[in-house]
Design an enzyme around this catalytic site. Structure first.
Site, PDB file in Angstrom:
ATOM      1  N   ASP A  36      65.761 -10.956  26.558  1.00  0.00           N
ATOM      2  CA  ASP A  36      66.564 -11.545  27.627  1.00  0.00           C
ATOM      3  C   ASP A  36      68.030 -11.475  27.207  1.00  0.00           C
ATOM      4  O   ASP A  36      68.348 -11.237  26.035  1.00  0.00           O
ATOM      5  CB  ASP A  36      66.114 -12.992  27.842  1.00  0.00           C
ATOM      6  CG  ASP A  36      66.928 -13.708  28.892  1.00  0.00           C
ATOM      7  OD1 ASP A  36      67.273 -13.083  29.907  1.00  0.00           O
ATOM      8  OD2 ASP A  36      67.238 -14.896  28.695  1.00  0.00           O
TER       9      ASP A  36
ATOM     10  N   ASP B 202      64.640 -17.370  25.832  1.00  0.00           N
ATOM     11  CA  ASP B 202      64.882 -18.798  25.619  1.00  0.00           C
ATOM     12  C   ASP B 202      64.588 -19.660  26.829  1.00  0.00           C
ATOM     13  O   ASP B 202      64.708 -20.883  26.760  1.00  0.00           O
ATOM     14  CB  ASP B 202      66.342 -19.016  25.207  1.00  0.00           C
ATOM     15  CG  ASP B 202      67.310 -18.813  26.359  1.00  0.00           C
ATOM     16  OD1 ASP B 202      67.076 -17.884  27.171  1.00  0.00           O
ATOM     17  OD2 ASP B 202      68.281 -19.572  26.458  1.00  0.00           O
TER      18      ASP B 202
ATOM     19  N   ASP C 189      61.230 -16.481  30.862  1.00  0.00           N
ATOM     20  CA  ASP C 189      60.848 -15.504  29.833  1.00  0.00           C
ATOM     21  C   ASP C 189      59.436 -15.746  29.298  1.00  0.00           C
ATOM     22  O   ASP C 189      58.953 -14.974  28.468  1.00  0.00           O
ATOM     23  CB  ASP C 189      61.833 -15.564  28.653  1.00  0.00           C
ATOM     24  CG  ASP C 189      63.262 -15.282  29.070  1.00  0.00           C
ATOM     25  OD1 ASP C 189      63.462 -14.364  29.884  1.00  0.00           O
ATOM     26  OD2 ASP C 189      64.176 -15.988  28.603  1.00  0.00           O
TER      27      ASP C 189
END
Length: 1019
Positions: free
Chosen positions: A355, A726, A730
């Site tokens: 990400d 995080d 995700d």
């Protein structure tokens, strides 16, 4: 935390899709829904033994050991005491079961701690009212009834109609009817924003109360938590395959020897009077000799290998937990290995999918620039808040600027909080909204109060009031959010909107020129800034009320609510007047570019999966060293919103990739969410080929499900993947990857909790007696293996200086059928071919084992010396003790042997003869086939300087999957066994190691020769 034991009456419908929760009713409900006892346990007392045994015997290796143990129960064929196998087998499975039981017991203790807090969380039932104080942990899923905020009105009577339990943390489509009825009907639609989910913490609020709607393992977290499916590592899969191969080899040996034995028995043995074979035997007589040979050959697979591997993996995981260099002092978070079974896969990662926000960047948003009605602010000094021209426009009540700041201040879900000192702080759901509201406040448009639906804004000492009529919430599909407000100053109804450019510009007023805003978005994206477009339009009373009734109806439905809301919202969000564009900076985390550069040198490929705009993602990728700038790097774009457009772009990029594979260029492709969806749906094989050919990819505007799809795509090509993120969006990607890494960040703990790691003979006589065989299987062969985990091929400093060395770990280069066959050829000398001869042979094996382990160890510690030589000493101590027991079958044997010089001469000869092939092979490898690891090891031992390695590409691996392109032919077959670490081929001239001469290990930084090719499977 206090639970009010106001009992509720619950009505359960036959359909499991709904439940009705009646608030403030005194009838009991314990029998209708589960209680709030949290349980993460994998086993119970009743199912532990059968379930654990089933899991252990699902592995082929364990099935093999069980087969051998069962055969040894047949006294007619077993050459040894069955205890020699059953003892180690029971011991090893007991160790594994004990480890599982201990892990499950720790989960039980964690559950017990959560269930027996001050409020006795396990006593909560659906419908109970739960009161929370600030910083309390939410014990179950609650619908908020009231808070300490002035607008937090508390309702304590009514009924909640909600769906059955599910694990979707993004959705809660429910309705609440209040008693007594309020004006404008008593139906209040509820969304996920009206809930407090289990394991969250109450922050910035003095108190809150809510009604329990889902409890125990029926909460959203409980439904998604479960017990993760075991992940099979590359080494586990390889060992299972090798075990199967050895078993097949055993079958061949057994068949050959068994047939020969039966032939000899019928032709020769019956003629010998001393053999005493009967002329007629049972029907299974032909099986006796082959099965005896099978038992005699079973030592080919040491039974200690399983427990050794399990313990080594667990210890490696603990090393991660103890690693002080991975401790984050800012968040006071230590690393934690949740999954202890996949540690070795960390060294075999080939693709990292990451990400962007909060992972590569800090997720700390700072307002930097803006464009209002075609005028750029902040371009000169990089800070629009200090732009004199903008400040003058604010003080001069420029209408365009005022409208722009108004949207920044109130088009959000932010709640202002006034402290005891009079200062104002903001509670925001996202960092972007927080940055916009703070920026507006710095420009004198201060959001000061929110009382129920009334907003108060202080602009240049004047209080402006607005009433929120409706909120059109942000979704990942709409990519925008809007609020409908009534301006108390003039009574007008306004639609205020903000969102991504592709979600705003298509809905602009047809006569409005938006070229300036498009250019602003492009300019800010080129700088790596996050952009949002702001717009508004005035609504007519009739138009709003007609739309409001449709919105309320869609908002109260329990089926397809999100889809119906999106359709209704689009009826209002059109003919927008574009006000301007904001540009927000999200800084890179410290050390990110250097880390990515090192990992790329190690041959690890990077894919960035982000929801940001394409140009923003590209600039962040350049800053992070994902890709190189022109002319060294080249970006290939795949855009389009139709199948034809995507097909043309995909074909062009594929052709370019094939052409540039042999060129010294860093090539990457960029794809947005629209094109990615079409490519995955209609051109999956072609996109798979592109994924195989590309080291780097930037995927923009992707959804959480698309992230998971890309991970699955790479896994289907037999690549080892690691996903890191995080946030809650995700989680699916992290769970799908071979290795999931979660970061405890500003977006919460969802990713960290879901991750694997968070960052925090024909006669049938055995040569050996049963006791010696048991000790050899369990003790003598396992201790050196366990302590070998402390061995290092190279020091950390050398590896960091030469990250390309990681190539050797990828795809199992250090453990594969070829290297395994080499070990068999060398170490076959250990198994040489009653009691004194057997002890001599066994002693020779132990001595030879000690020297082999010593010669194969690269870095010694005290524990390794104790394990190697202590193991040898323990062998003599144990056998001397056994030799002192008259009934042991080894009485006085060891004492007699140790007194004979011929015994010690035999040990010397066994070691010399056995070590000969080992030393010869090592000399050949270091001299004529020296790998990069060998050269670096020599450099470390001799203390010579080491030339830093240049950039190299990862070696290719074959695939079993067919990859087809669109209309272009497949690339030619590529070399499937290429070692990029060997700049010198086996036929090249060996370099001398003169005094103080640096080790020149690799070719320069140019892309590797034509021998190199990217991985294209089964072309």
């Amino acid at each position: 935390m206090i639970v009010s034991r106001i009992q509720v009456r619950l009505h359960s419908v036959l359909s499991m899709m709904k439940r009705y929760v009646y608030i403030n009713d005194n009838e009991l409900s314990e029998d209708l829904y589960c209680d709030n006892c949290i349980s993460n346990r994998k086993y119970t007392i009743l199912n532990f033994l059968p379930k654990n045994l089933w899991e252990q015997f699902s592995r082929f290796m364990n099935q093999y050991f069980l087969l051998i143990a069962c055969l040894q129960l047949w006294s007619l064929i077993t050459p040894v005491n069955p205890a020699s196998t059953w003892g180690p087998l029971i011991f090893i499975f007991a160790v594994s079961a004990t480890k599982e039981a201990w892990d499950d017991y720790n989960r039980y203790l964690s559950d017990k701690q959560a269930n027996e807090k001050e409020i006795k969380a396990q006593d909560i039932h659906v419908g109970n009212i739960v009161w929370l104080r600030e910083n309390d942990e939410v014990p179950c899923d609650l619908v908020v009834l009231g808070t300490s905020d002035p607008q937090g009105i508390c309702y304590i009577e009514g009924v909640i109609e909600c769906p059955g339990p599910d694990k979707d943390i993004r959705r809660f489509d429910a309705n609440m009817r209040l008693f007594p009825p309020f004006i404008d009907n008593d139906l209040c639609p509820l969304t996920i924003n009206n809930t407090l989910l289990q394991s969250c913490y109450l922050r910035n609020t003095e108190w809150a109360c809510g009604v329990a709607v889902y409890t125990g393992n029926e909460t959203k977290l409980g439904m998604s938590r479960g017990i993760p499916e075991p992940k099979l590592t590359a080494m586990d899969a390889m060992i299972d395959k090798l075990t199967g191969a050895i078993f097949l080899f055993q079958i061949v040996v057994v068949l050959v020897l068994g047939i020969s034995g039966n032939v000899w028995k019928d032709s020769e043995a019956r003629k010998q009077w001393y053999v005493q074979y009967p002329y007629e035997g049972p029907w299974y007589e032909l099986l006796v000799i082959p099965l005896r040979f099978e038992l005699l050959c079973s030592i080919m697979i040491p039974i200690s290998i399983k427990v050794s591997l399990d313990l080594v993996k667990s210890l490696y995981a603990k090393f991660i937990d103890w690693d002080e260099e991975m401790y984050d002092f800012e968040t006071k978070t230590a690393p934690h290995a949740t999954n202890t079974a996949i540690s070795e896969d960390l060294g075999q990662v080939e693709y990292i999918l990451t990400d962007k926000t909060g992972t590569l960047t800090e997720n700390k948003m700072i307002f930097r620039r803006c464009c209002i009605n075609g005028v750029y602010y902040g371009n000169d000094n990089g800070d629009a808040l200090k732009d004199v021209e903008l400040l003058n426009a604010v003080m001069g009540n420029n209408p365009d600027v005022i409208r722009f700041l108004t949207v920044m201040a109130i088009c959000n879900t932010v709640i202002p909080m006034r402290s005891k000192t009079g200062g104002i702080t903001y509670k925001a759901q996202s960092q972007d909204e927080d940055a916009l509201v703070h920026a507006a406040a710095n420009l004198h448009m201060v959001f000061v109060n929110k009382n129920a639906n009334i907003l108060e804004v202080n602009f240049n000492a004047s209080i402006l009031k607005y009433e929120i009529l409706d909120t059109l919430e942000f979704t990942s599909d709409r990519k925008r959010m809007s609020v409908v407000v009534r301006d108390f100053q003039n009574g007008k109804i306004l639609l205020l909107t903000k969102g991504a450019d592709e979600a705003i510009f298509p809905y602009a007023h047809s006569g409005r020129q938006i070229r300036t805003f498009v250019e602003a978005v492009e300019q800010y994206s080129q700088l790596g800034l996050r952009t949002l477009c702001l717009a508004w339009r005035e609504l007519k009373e009739d138009e709003y009320y007609e739309w409001s009734s449709m919105f309320k109806e869609a908002n109260s439905t329990l089926v397809d609510r999100e889809w119906r809301l999106a359709e209704v919202c689009q009826r209002l969000e059109h003919d927008l007047e574009i006000l301007g564009v904001t540009a927000i900076e999200d800084r890179l985390q410290d050390g990110v570019p250097e880390t990515i550069e090192t990992l790329r040198k190690a041959g690890i490929n990077f894919w960035m999966l982000t929801g940001d705009k394409q140009n923003t993602a590209i600039q962040i990728a350049l800053l992070c060293n994902f890709i190189s700038p022109e002319p060294k790097g080249q970006l290939l774009l795949i855009n389009g919103k139709t199948e034809d457009e995507v097909a043309r772009n995909l074909e062009r990029v594929l052709l370019t990739m094939r052409i540039t594979t042999a060129e010294p260029k860093d090539v990457a492709f960029v794809v947005d969410g629209w094109a990615l969806e079409i490519a995955l749906k209609h051109y999956g094989k072609a996109f798979t080929e592109l994924a195989i050919l590309s080291r780097t990819a930037i995927c923009c505007r992707v959804t959480p499900s698309q992230k998971a799809q890309l991970v699955e795509l790479l896994k289907s090509c037999d690549y080892r993947t690691l996903a890191i993120g995080d946030g809650g969006n995700d989680v699916r990607m992290i769970q799908q990857a071979d290795i999931g890494v979660g970061i405890s960040g500003r977006e919460g703990m969802q990713a960290a909790r879901a991750a694997d790691y968070s960052i925090g003979s024909i006669a049938g006589t055995s040569l050996f007696n049963s006791v010696s065989l048991m000790a050899y299987n369990v003790f003598y062969t396992s201790v050196p293996v366990l302590v070998s985990m402390l061995d290092k091929d190279l020091s950390e400093k050398t590896v960091m200086q030469n990250p390309q060395i990681i190539f050797y770990c990828q795809a199992g280069r250090l453990l594969n059928p070829s290297t395994f066959a080499g070990c068999i050829n060398v170490y076959a000398y250990e198994k040489s071919e009653m009691e004194e001869v057997a002890m001599v042979a066994l002693s020779g094996c132990i001595w030879l084992q000690a020297f082999v382990v010593t010669i194969e160890t690269n870095s010694f510690t005290i524990l390794q010396h104790l394990a190697i030589w202590g193991n040898l000493v323990a062998f003599y101590i144990i056998n001397c003790l056994v030799s002192a027991i008259p009934a042991s079958g080894m009485y006085t044997i060891m004492f007699r042997l140790c007194k004979q010089s011929s015994y010690w001469m035999a040990m010397f000869l066994i070691v010399v003869v056995g070590m000969g092939p080992v030393l010869a092979l090592k000399y050949f490898r270091y001299t004529f086939r020296s790998s990069a690891i060998n050269k670096l090891q020599q450099a470390e031992r001799l203390g010579r300087p080491i030339v830093t390695l240049g950039t190299a590409e990862p070696y290719p691996r074959p695939t079993d999957k067919e990859v087809a392109s669109l209309s272009i032919t497949q690339p030619r077959n590529r070399n499937s066994v290429y070692e990029p670490l060997l700049s010198d081929s086996p036929t090249a001239t060996r370099r001398s190691l003169g005094s103080a001469t640096p080790f020149d290990l690799f070719q320069s930084t140019s892309r590797l020769s034509s021998n190199y090719s990217r991985n294209c499977k089964n072309n």
